[in-house]
Every structure is written in structure tokens, then in C-alpha cells.
Design a protein around this motif. Structure first.
Motif, short mmCIF file in Angstrom:
data_model
loop_
_atom_site.label_atom_id
_atom_site.label_comp_id
_atom_site.label_asym_id
_atom_site.label_seq_id
_atom_site.Cartn_x
_atom_site.Cartn_y
_atom_site.Cartn_z
N PHE A 1 0.84 -1.20 0.00
CA PHE A 1 0.00 0.00 0.00
C PHE A 1 0.87 1.25 0.00
N ALA A 2 1.94 1.24 0.79
CA ALA A 2 2.86 2.38 0.81
C ALA A 2 3.57 2.55 -0.54
N ILE A 3 3.97 1.42 -1.15
CA ILE A 3 4.66 1.50 -2.45
C ILE A 3 3.73 2.06 -3.52
N PHE A 4 2.52 1.54 -3.59
CA PHE A 4 1.59 1.99 -4.63
C PHE A 4 1.10 3.41 -4.37
N SER A 5 1.05 3.82 -3.09
CA SER A 5 0.72 5.21 -2.78
C SER A 5 1.81 6.14 -3.31
N THR A 6 3.06 5.71 -3.20
CA THR A 6 4.17 6.50 -3.74
C THR A 6 4.03 6.66 -5.25
N LEU A 7 3.67 5.57 -5.92
CA LEU A 7 3.48 5.64 -7.37
C LEU A 7 2.35 6.60 -7.73
N CYS A 8 1.27 6.60 -6.94
CA CYS A 8 0.17 7.54 -7.19
C CYS A 8 0.67 8.98 -7.07
N GLY A 9 1.54 9.23 -6.08
CA GLY A 9 2.07 10.57 -5.90
C GLY A 9 2.95 11.03 -7.05
N PHE A 10 3.55 10.07 -7.76
CA PHE A 10 4.41 10.40 -8.89
C PHE A 10 3.67 10.34 -10.23
N ALA A 11 2.36 10.14 -10.22
CA ALA A 11 1.59 10.00 -11.47
C ALA A 11 1.79 11.23 -12.36
N TRP A 12 1.90 11.00 -13.67
CA TRP A 12 2.19 12.08 -14.61
C TRP A 12 1.03 12.42 -15.54
N ASP A 13 0.00 11.54 -15.59
CA ASP A 13 -1.17 11.86 -16.40
C ASP A 13 -2.36 11.07 -15.86
N ASN B 1 -4.05 8.56 -17.11
CA ASN B 1 -3.97 7.10 -17.25
C ASN B 1 -3.08 6.49 -16.17
N SER B 2 -1.98 7.15 -15.84
CA SER B 2 -1.08 6.61 -14.83
C SER B 2 -1.71 6.65 -13.44
N ILE B 3 -2.42 7.72 -13.10
CA ILE B 3 -3.04 7.79 -11.77
C ILE B 3 -4.13 6.75 -11.63
N ILE B 4 -4.88 6.49 -12.69
CA ILE B 4 -5.93 5.45 -12.64
C ILE B 4 -5.29 4.07 -12.46
N ALA B 5 -4.22 3.78 -13.22
CA ALA B 5 -3.54 2.49 -13.11
C ALA B 5 -2.97 2.29 -11.71
N PHE B 6 -2.34 3.32 -11.15
CA PHE B 6 -1.73 3.18 -9.83
C PHE B 6 -2.81 3.08 -8.73
N TRP C 1 -1.21 18.55 -3.86
CA TRP C 1 -2.12 17.41 -3.82
C TRP C 1 -1.39 16.08 -3.77
N ARG C 2 -0.16 16.02 -4.23
CA ARG C 2 0.59 14.75 -4.23
C ARG C 2 0.87 14.26 -2.82
N LEU C 3 0.83 15.16 -1.84
CA LEU C 3 1.08 14.74 -0.47
C LEU C 3 -0.05 13.89 0.10
N ILE C 4 -1.22 13.93 -0.50
CA ILE C 4 -2.29 13.06 0.01
C ILE C 4 -1.94 11.59 -0.22
N PHE C 5 -1.03 11.33 -1.14
CA PHE C 5 -0.53 9.97 -1.35
C PHE C 5 0.79 9.73 -0.62
N PHE C 6 1.69 10.71 -0.68
CA PHE C 6 2.99 10.54 -0.02
C PHE C 6 2.87 10.41 1.50
N ILE C 7 1.79 10.95 2.07
CA ILE C 7 1.61 10.88 3.52
C ILE C 7 1.46 9.45 3.99
N ASN C 8 1.07 8.55 3.07
CA ASN C 8 0.92 7.14 3.44
C ASN C 8 2.27 6.44 3.64
N VAL C 9 3.32 7.01 3.07
CA VAL C 9 4.62 6.34 3.13
C VAL C 9 5.17 6.28 4.56
N PRO C 10 5.32 7.41 5.28
CA PRO C 10 5.82 7.30 6.66
C PRO C 10 4.88 6.50 7.56
#
Length: 545
Positions: A132-144, A146-151, A210-219
Motif C-alpha cells: 500500500f505504501a509502495i503503490f501510494s508512492t506511485l500515485c504521488g508520482f503519477a504524470w497523467d 492514465n497513470s493515476i488510474i492504473a496506480f 495534492w501529491r502529499l495526500i498519497f505521499f503521507i501514506n509512506v511514513p
């Protein structure tokens, strides 16, 4: 240190008695529920001392994971508009950021109970937290888009597993006579997380990124994984248990079809061919799932849980609460932002008192359950929810924020008072060997009823808003000469149209709140059927060290 990560090297887990090579069809009572009482000095959470509550620290570990997975559902909603601007996506495309998550989560939840039984609850919980932490990180790095939906789809897989295995683990580590207090604390993840989501998400979106709403899951995930490794006890696993592939395929198709139809029904139209076809496929697939589960020796979900009326009754009440909770959580922020002009963080602050009330009431409700059972707090809580929702239905476009905060806080107190005793009483009525299945069914009902309730409310809002708009348009008339050309006339027409839309939305929302109040009131008689009296004590939790 006692974890599932070194499970294969140990032989001291609950239920690790030798098993026959071939699976036994539907055992009635596995030899898992009477382990030798452990040495108190070795129990997690005691610090090497006897006495105390050894389940507190493991419970807090489970709460952290549950809070993280549930928070992610509501916190994303406030960032949709900002994400849309960044990605240059359409509104329909952005809806899939939430829809894709719900669909994937709905599919994986039924298999979560099997994963916990097959590989051990603690091991599955820890691995799910990592991913969950790994995929949350990927969501935070989404570039379009399609990528945010996939992650988000990837993120939903561990996000669906965590609540099921966490709830099942809770019933393994907490003595039966302490379940109320434990569930009151655990409920902070189920109810408090969605309530606090708009405040936290609104702040991050408006003032940070807005990317922090996903990165916050990492710690949170890192701390949660370390805590799970050090403090969760070792749970049993059934190495020979096979996955019920036909059952999983049937329930996956059924849930996917139903949830997709409910999500897209307002857009496609409830009588459109795609919606009707999906609903039909969903119903038939779920019916096939029931047939399969009643025939196979090792079902994906043991449907015998429904033979216990207290549990089935609790599911009906959970569905009623979930429908009302998430519908109001969705439409009140829409009203505040679109029709009263508040920002995301301002809206979150206005909704914060209800979250704080829940955080206070839910643990108290758990202690009340341990003293007198579920009937009184559940019935009283539902009555409060029904009354406050009825009062909310009298809103006007310029309703004062103080009045709104007071009613929402009182309503939150009712939800907090009712929800945990209902869940605890229902799951506590099941035999311990059905606890994993009960946890999966419970989570599935929460998710499905939330989706169904929101879809039904959206359909009702659309119909009522259109009707209210038509009625008001027929009665409206422009002042003499104001309909002529020119900037002044156009501005007046726009102002009248905006006012008309605002009044129509408030009228439709009030109708929706009246319906929700009535539905909640219908749950009070069901609540009065719940068990009354102090729960019977148990011999202790079924955990190993």
C-alpha cells in the motif's frame, strides 16, 4: 520479537496441530480456539510485566493500518479538481480515479479472508501495508490521467486486504469480554478516518501539494510495518487450503458489474442498455456465487455466517448507517463549496467538529457495549442520527455554519454511539472459526452499501433537482425590460439562473435528507433486537507468541 515473517521456522502458532493431507469438508470447530494460556510476561504490549491489557499495542498497530487504508478513500475526493487541472483531464475521466479504486477493492475483498487463513493474518497484513505504501508512492508520482488510474487500481488491492485481515486479527487477539472497548478504538479507522479526510486533504491541496495526500501514506506505512513486525503476535495458517477459483471468479464478476453499474448509472442513465446489462450480469453472477459456495468443500466465503441472525441483523444495520454516512459526507461538502463559496480547507474545518465528536464517542460506546451490550447504544444512536438528519433537511441556501456544525456534530455522536456496538455484537455472535469470513463479509457490506447508497442518492438528487428546477423555472419571470439585450440583461439572467440552480440543489438535498432520516428510523426496531446485557467473558484471545 514475534511475527509471521518467520512463521515457517516456528511451530508455536495458534492452530498448528498436524493436519491431514486432504482437506476436511467444512470443519465445525477447528482445534484453534483453546490454546495453552501464554506466559503473561511474553505477551505483546505488557512490557514484560504481568497484568494489564496485552492486546492494546497490537490493536493500535491494526488501527494504524486501517486508518491509512480508509483515509485514502475520502482524502482523495477533495483533490479531484486540482488533479484535473494538472492533468488536463475531463470530469468523466477524473471520476475514474475514485471509481477504479472502488471496483478493484470490491473484487479483492472476498479473497482477503482466504489470504489470511492460508498465509497467516499477521504476514498478510504486513505485506499489504508494504505494498500500500509502495503503490501510494506511485500515485504521488503519477504524470497523467492514465497513470493515476492504473496506480489507484494497484493501490486498491492491498487497500482492500488490510481492513479484512485487521478486523479478523482483532478478534483473535482481544478477549471476548473486551471486544467493545477494542472495537471502539478500532472504529477510529472505519468512521473517524473518512470524517477527518476532508480537513486534512483540504489543507494539503490548498496550502501544500495534492501529491502529499498519497505521499503521507509512506511514513505511516513504514511505521506500521515496523510495528507489525515487532508487536503483532503469530497467527496460524492453513497451508493446504486451496483458493476457490470458481467462487472467486463468480463474486469478482458480480461485484465488478454491480459496482460499475452503480457508479456509471447516473451518467449512462439507469434505464440504458449498458446499465441494465451490467446489473443483470451482476445479479446472476452473485446468485451463481451462492450456489458454488454451498457446494464446494472449501468455500471462498463460508455463507454459514448468515445462519446467525445477530450477525445478519448487524449487517442490515451497518448497511443503513453506511448509506446515510457516506451520502451526507459527500453532499454536504458539495453544498458548502459550490453553493456557499467555501474553499476546500474551510469546508474541512467546518466538518472537523463532527470528526472530533466521533473520536470521543466511539471509544466510549465500546466501553458501554462491554457493560450493557449493543441494544441500548445502537437504538439510541440510530434515533439520534434519524432526528438530526431530519433537522438537517430544513436547510436553506444561507443556513448558518454554527447551526450546521451543531447538527452534524450531534449526528456524528449518534453514528459513533451506534456503529461499533452493532459491529461488535454481530461479529461477536459468530463462532471463532468463522471470524475471518465474518470480517470479510462485514467489510464487503460496508463497501457495497456505501457505493449503493451513494449511487441511489445521486440518482434521487438528479431526479429531484431536475424536478425542482422545472417547477421553479415555470414560476420564475423576468422583470419588465430585463430580458432585453445588453450586458445588464445577460448578467441578470445569469444571476437568476444561478439562484435557481442553488435553490433546486438545496430542495433536492433536503428531500434526500428526509429519505435518509426515514431509512435510519427504520433501523431502530432492528437495533432493539440486538443482544442486551454484558457479553459473556471468554477464556482469552486465540493468539500465540
Amino acid at each position: 520479537m514475534s511475527t509471521d515473517t518467520d512463521l515457517d521456522a516456528r511451530s508455536v502458532t495458534v492452530d498448528d496441530a498436524p493436519r491431514a493431507a486432504a482437506p476436511v469438508a467444512r470443519p465445525t470447530a477447528p482445534a484453534v480456539d483453546r490454546p495453552t494460556p501464554p506466559d503473561p510476561s511474553s505477551e505483546p504490549g505488557t512490557g514484560g510485566k504481568s497484568g494489564g491489557n496485552p492486546w492494546i499495542v497490537p490493536l493500535l498497530v491494526l488501527v494504524a493500518g486501517m486508518f491509512m487504508s480508509v483515509l485514502d478513500i475520502s482524502i482523495v475526493n477533495v483533490a479531484i479538481t486540482t488533479m484535473q487541472n494538472d492533468f488536463g483531464a475531463t470530469t468523466d475521466e477524473m471520476q475514474w480515479v475514485s471509481t477504479a479504486y472502488s471496483l478493484a477493492e470490491g473484487v479483492v475483498v472476498p479473497a482477503s479472508a482466504w489470504l489470511g487463513i492460508r498465509y497467516g493474518l499477521g504476514r498478510v497484513y504486513t505485506i499489504a501495508m508494504i505494498f500500500f505504501a509502495i503503490f501510494s508512492t506511485l500515485c504521488g508520482f503519477a504524470w497523467d490521467i492514465n497513470s493515476i488510474i492504473a496506480f489507484r487500481i494497484l493501490q486498491a488491492i492491498p487497500g482492500g486486504v488490510i481492513p479484512v485481515v485487521a478486523l479478523a486479527a482483532l478478534y483473535k487477539i482481544v478477549p471476548k469480554d473486551k471486544l467493545g472497548a477494542a472495537m471502539g478504538i478500532y472504529g477510529l479507522g472505519i468512521i473517524f478516518a473518512p470524517a477527518i479526510g476532508p480537513t486534512l486533504g483540504g489543507y494539503l491541496v490548498e496550502y501544500v501539494n495534492w501529491r502529499l495526500i498519497f505521499f503521507i501514506n509512506v511514513p505511516i506505512g513504514v511505521v506500521g510495518v515496523l510495528a507489525a513486525i515487532f508487536f503483532l503476535p503469530t497467527f496460524s495458517q492453513t497451508r493446504g487450503r486451496k483458493l476457490d477459483v470458481p467462487g472467486f471468479a463468480a463474486v469478482a464478476v458480480g461485484l465488478f458489474s454491480m459496482l460499475l453499474a452503480l457508479h456509471e448509472g447516473p451518467t449512462w442513465g439507469w434505464t440504458s442498455y449498458p446499465t441494465l446489462i451490467l446489473l443483470t450480469v451482476g445479479v446472476l453472477a452473485l446468485a451463481l456465487f451462492v450456489v458454488i459456495e454451498l457446494e464446494v468443500d472449501e468455500p471462498l466465503l463460508d455463507l454459514r455466517v448468515f445462519a446467525h441472525w445477530p450477525f445478519t441483523n448487524s449487517l442490515l444495520l451497518i448497511a443503513i448507517i453506511s448509506m446515510g454516512l457516506f451520502g451526507v459526507l459527500f453532499y454536504i461538502p458539495v453544498f458548502l463549496q459550490q453553493y456557499q463559496g467555501l474553499g476546500a480547507f474551510e469546508t474541512g474545518l467546518l466538518l472537523l467538529p463532527q470528526a472530533l465528536v466521533m473520536a470521543f464517542v466511539m471509544p466510549a460506546a465500546g466501553f458501554i457495549y462491554d457493560k450493557i451490550g449493543a441494544r441500548v447504544p445502537a437504538a439510541l444512536g440510530l434515533a439520534i442520527v434519524s432526528w438530526t438528519t431530519w433537522e438537517l433537511a430544513g436547510m436553506t441556501i444561507d443556513v448558518s455554519h454554527g447551526h450546521l456544525e451543531m447538527l452534524l456534530a450531534a449526528r456524528a455522536a449518534g453514528i459513533g454511539l451506534a456503529m461499533m456496538p452493532i459491529m461488535t455484537g454481530g461479529l461477536g455472535s459468530l463462532p471463532s472459526f468463522l471470524s475471518e469470513n465474518g470480517s470479510a463479509v462485514n467489510t464487503l457490506v460496508q463497501r457495497a452499501s456505501s457505493a449503493i447508497g451513494l449511487a441511489a442518492m445521486t440518482a434521487m438528487m438528479t431526479i429531484q433537482q431536475a424536478q425542482a428546477s422545472a417547477d421553479r423555472t415555470g414560476m420564475a419571470s423576468m422583470p419588465d425590460g430585463s430580458g432585453s439585450g445588453g450586458t445588464g440583461g445577460m448578467m441578470m439572467e445569469y444571476q437568476m439562473y444561478s439562484k435557481l440552480q442553488s435553490l433546486s440543489f438545496v430542495t433536492a438535498m433536503n428531500d434526500l435528507l428526509y429519505a435518509t432520516a426515514i431509512l435510519t428510523a427504520l433501523g431502530v426496531p432492528l437495533a432493539l433486537m440486538l443482544r442486551h446485557g454484558k457479553p459473556a467473558p471468554s477464556d482469552g484471545p486465540a493468539m500465540a507468541h
